[in-house]
Design an enzyme around this catalytic site. Structure first.
Site, mmCIF file in Angstrom:
data_model
loop_
_atom_site.group_PDB
_atom_site.id
_atom_site.type_symbol
_atom_site.label_atom_id
_atom_site.label_comp_id
_atom_site.label_asym_id
_atom_site.label_seq_id
_atom_site.Cartn_x
_atom_site.Cartn_y
_atom_site.Cartn_z
ATOM 1 N N ARG A 169 58.846 41.197 35.260
ATOM 2 C CA ARG A 169 58.335 41.322 33.900
ATOM 3 C C ARG A 169 56.990 42.041 33.842
ATOM 4 O O ARG A 169 56.087 41.744 34.608
ATOM 5 C CB ARG A 169 58.176 39.935 33.273
ATOM 6 C CG ARG A 169 57.586 39.952 31.870
ATOM 7 C CD ARG A 169 57.518 38.546 31.304
ATOM 8 N NE ARG A 169 56.541 37.728 31.974
ATOM 9 C CZ ARG A 169 55.279 37.557 31.560
ATOM 10 N NH1 ARG A 169 54.854 38.196 30.486
ATOM 11 N NH2 ARG A 169 54.458 36.755 32.202
ATOM 12 N N ARG B 151 52.615 43.032 39.249
ATOM 13 C CA ARG B 151 52.308 41.667 39.684
ATOM 14 C C ARG B 151 52.910 41.308 41.034
ATOM 15 O O ARG B 151 52.280 40.616 41.840
ATOM 16 C CB ARG B 151 52.792 40.662 38.632
ATOM 17 C CG ARG B 151 51.892 40.581 37.438
ATOM 18 C CD ARG B 151 52.404 39.566 36.436
ATOM 19 N NE ARG B 151 51.499 39.484 35.298
ATOM 20 C CZ ARG B 151 51.764 38.807 34.206
ATOM 21 N NH1 ARG B 151 52.916 38.167 34.084
ATOM 22 N NH2 ARG B 151 50.895 38.775 33.206
ATOM 23 N N HIS C 45 54.961 31.812 37.702
ATOM 24 C CA HIS C 45 54.453 32.067 36.357
ATOM 25 C C HIS C 45 55.565 32.316 35.338
ATOM 26 O O HIS C 45 55.498 31.835 34.215
ATOM 27 C CB HIS C 45 53.514 33.267 36.400
ATOM 28 C CG HIS C 45 52.857 33.577 35.089
ATOM 29 N ND1 HIS C 45 52.072 32.656 34.404
ATOM 30 C CD2 HIS C 45 52.850 34.710 34.332
ATOM 31 C CE1 HIS C 45 51.619 33.207 33.293
ATOM 32 N NE2 HIS C 45 52.082 34.445 33.207
ATOM 33 N N HIS D 257 52.421 34.844 39.555
ATOM 34 C CA HIS D 257 51.182 35.459 39.074
ATOM 35 C C HIS D 257 50.172 35.435 40.214
ATOM 36 O O HIS D 257 49.979 34.405 40.857
ATOM 37 C CB HIS D 257 50.635 34.707 37.866
ATOM 38 C CG HIS D 257 49.683 35.507 37.047
ATOM 39 N ND1 HIS D 257 48.421 35.830 37.500
ATOM 40 C CD2 HIS D 257 49.798 36.067 35.818
ATOM 41 C CE1 HIS D 257 47.808 36.561 36.574
ATOM 42 N NE2 HIS D 257 48.625 36.721 35.542
ATOM 43 N N GLU E 107 46.459 45.392 30.982
ATOM 44 C CA GLU E 107 47.017 44.468 31.958
ATOM 45 C C GLU E 107 47.801 45.237 33.006
ATOM 46 O O GLU E 107 47.926 46.460 32.954
ATOM 47 C CB GLU E 107 47.868 43.395 31.257
ATOM 48 C CG GLU E 107 47.047 42.597 30.250
ATOM 49 C CD GLU E 107 47.732 41.346 29.747
ATOM 50 O OE1 GLU E 107 48.755 40.949 30.323
ATOM 51 O OE2 GLU E 107 47.231 40.757 28.776
#
Length: 405
Positions: free
Chosen positions: A261, A167, A226, A122, A7
């Protein structure tokens, strides 16, 4: 079936995925089953906490409501684990009923909140009419899918990390490309290609309901709220600044996630920090608790009036004028007693924290302050702090004094 996925901002495949894109469902299934078979847990369904009863900065009970009316739960130990604030925004991957109720409970109790300006968008939510917006997991990009526009241009290709950059970087790139008049898509036709439906059965199903076959068609995407990195200020044991009040999960600000995050770390935080909270609670004996009370019951919360305000003023790209407009709209709602009041209070606290942070860091990007400040400045505030700061901003607006008098 289990496999390790790659990811965003990860260097190796390290995230365990259950049944492709069904990890969350599997966690909830196991958790619900464990709760139901544990004799020491009394499960109250259809009950909503409206206020914490606090005396001398210590929890004494919970004022709640169900279909039959108000009830008081007497306790000196409360854990808030209510999730995030995505339901305060029009476009979110979070359930619409998850709009910061736990933060409102803590704020009304006098607890400090920290880093609440840091909201993660997101970059690849499914661009369609469904709300909450279906999430196109980052693992798809980890499998080789790329971002393209309507011309087929891979607009992230020249960025460090490309589609697997952090992100916030990807979300801003998508946002700006859309603002320039383009449509944006996730292209999984080559990778994972024909294996898409097998690897991501849930995503494949909702794509096909929208008339899209990911093995043959680009998937329309856009950024959406998100995750919330900020929340109730807690220490290493999950204790808030109010005695007898703990928080864990997304509602808590543990500091683990910083300003942005890293993908899937929230699951690890929830598991680890929840255990620390449980161990901390075990060390606290039962103490004074509230007697049955006839407190005025606040209305059930409705965030619908707040969503357009936060969506416009606290989005992917922020600036002082937009945040200040949001504060001026939220302040009277937060000071009132309508169904929008609790949601407006949480939104107002986010906006005040955002206007104070004159830099760009992680999920908080100020177009008028696009650079990271020389040193990180922790942010924390109480309900009283936020209301005072907001009133100053409102009163500095022309004609505002007569409206407030």
């Amino acid at each position: 079936s289990w496999r390790l996925g790659l990811e965003a901002a990860h260097r190796r495949n390290r995230i365990v995925h259950a049944t492709g894109d069904g990890t969350g469902r599997e966690i909830m299934r196991a958790l619900i089953a464990a709760v139901r078979r544990t004799p020491s847990i009394t499960l109250l369904e259809g009950v909503e906490a409206r206020r914490l009863i606090v005396e001398d900065n210590a929890v004494r009970g919970v004022l709640a409501a169900n279909a039959s009316g108000a009830l008081t739960i007497a306790t000196n130990r409360v854990v808030i684990a209510t999730g995030g604030i995505g339901g305060l925004f029009a476009d979110s991957t979070n359930p619409g009923g998850c709009f910061g109720q736990g933060l409102a409970l803590a704020a009304h109790a006098g607890a400090k909140l920290s880093d609440i300006e840091f909201v993660q968008f997101h970059p690849t939510a499914f661009d369609g009419p469904s709300r909450p917006m279906p999430l196109l997991t980052e693992a798809i990009r980890g499998d080789g899918a790329v971002l393209i526009d309507e011309t087929g241009e891979r607009f992230m290709a020249d960025q460090p990390g490309a589609e697997l950059a952090p992100r916030d970087i990807v979300a801003r790139a998508v946002w700006r490309h859309r603002a320039a008049g383009h449509r944006t898509f996730l292209d999984a036709r080559q990778h994972p290609g024909a294996e898409f439906a097998q690897r991501y059965p849930v995503i494949s199903a909702f794509c096909k309901m929208a008339g899209i076959d990911p093995a043959h068609d680009p998937i329309p995407i856009r950024p959406a709220v998100h995750y919330h990195m900020g929340g109730i200020t807690v220490d290493g044991f999950g204790r808030s600044t109010v005695q007898g009040l703990w928080a864990c999960g997304e509602a808590a600000r543990t500091g683990l996630h910083g300003a942005n995050r890293l993908a899937s770390n929230s699951l690890m935080e929830a598991i680890v920090c929840a255990r620390w909270v449980a161990e901390s609670i075990e060390s606290v004996s039962a103490g004074p608790r509230a007697m049955l009370r006839d407190d005025a019951m606040p209305q059930a919360s409705d965030p619908s009036a707040v969503r357009p305000i936060l969506t416009q003023g606290l989005g992917v790209l922020r600036d002082r004028d937009g945040i200040a407009r949001a504060i001026r709209s939220l302040y009277p709602l937060a000071c009132g007693h309508s169904a929008a009041s609790d949601a407006a209070l949480v939104g107002l606290m986010v906006a005040v924290a955002a206007i104070r942070r004159e830099e760009s860091r992680g999920g908080h990007f100020r177009s008028d302050f696009p650079h990271i400040a020389a040193s990180a400045v922790p942010s924390s505030l109480t309900r009283a702090d936020a209301l005072a700061a907001a009133r100053d901003i409102v009163e500095s607006t022309p004609f505002a004094r007569s409206a407030l008098s």
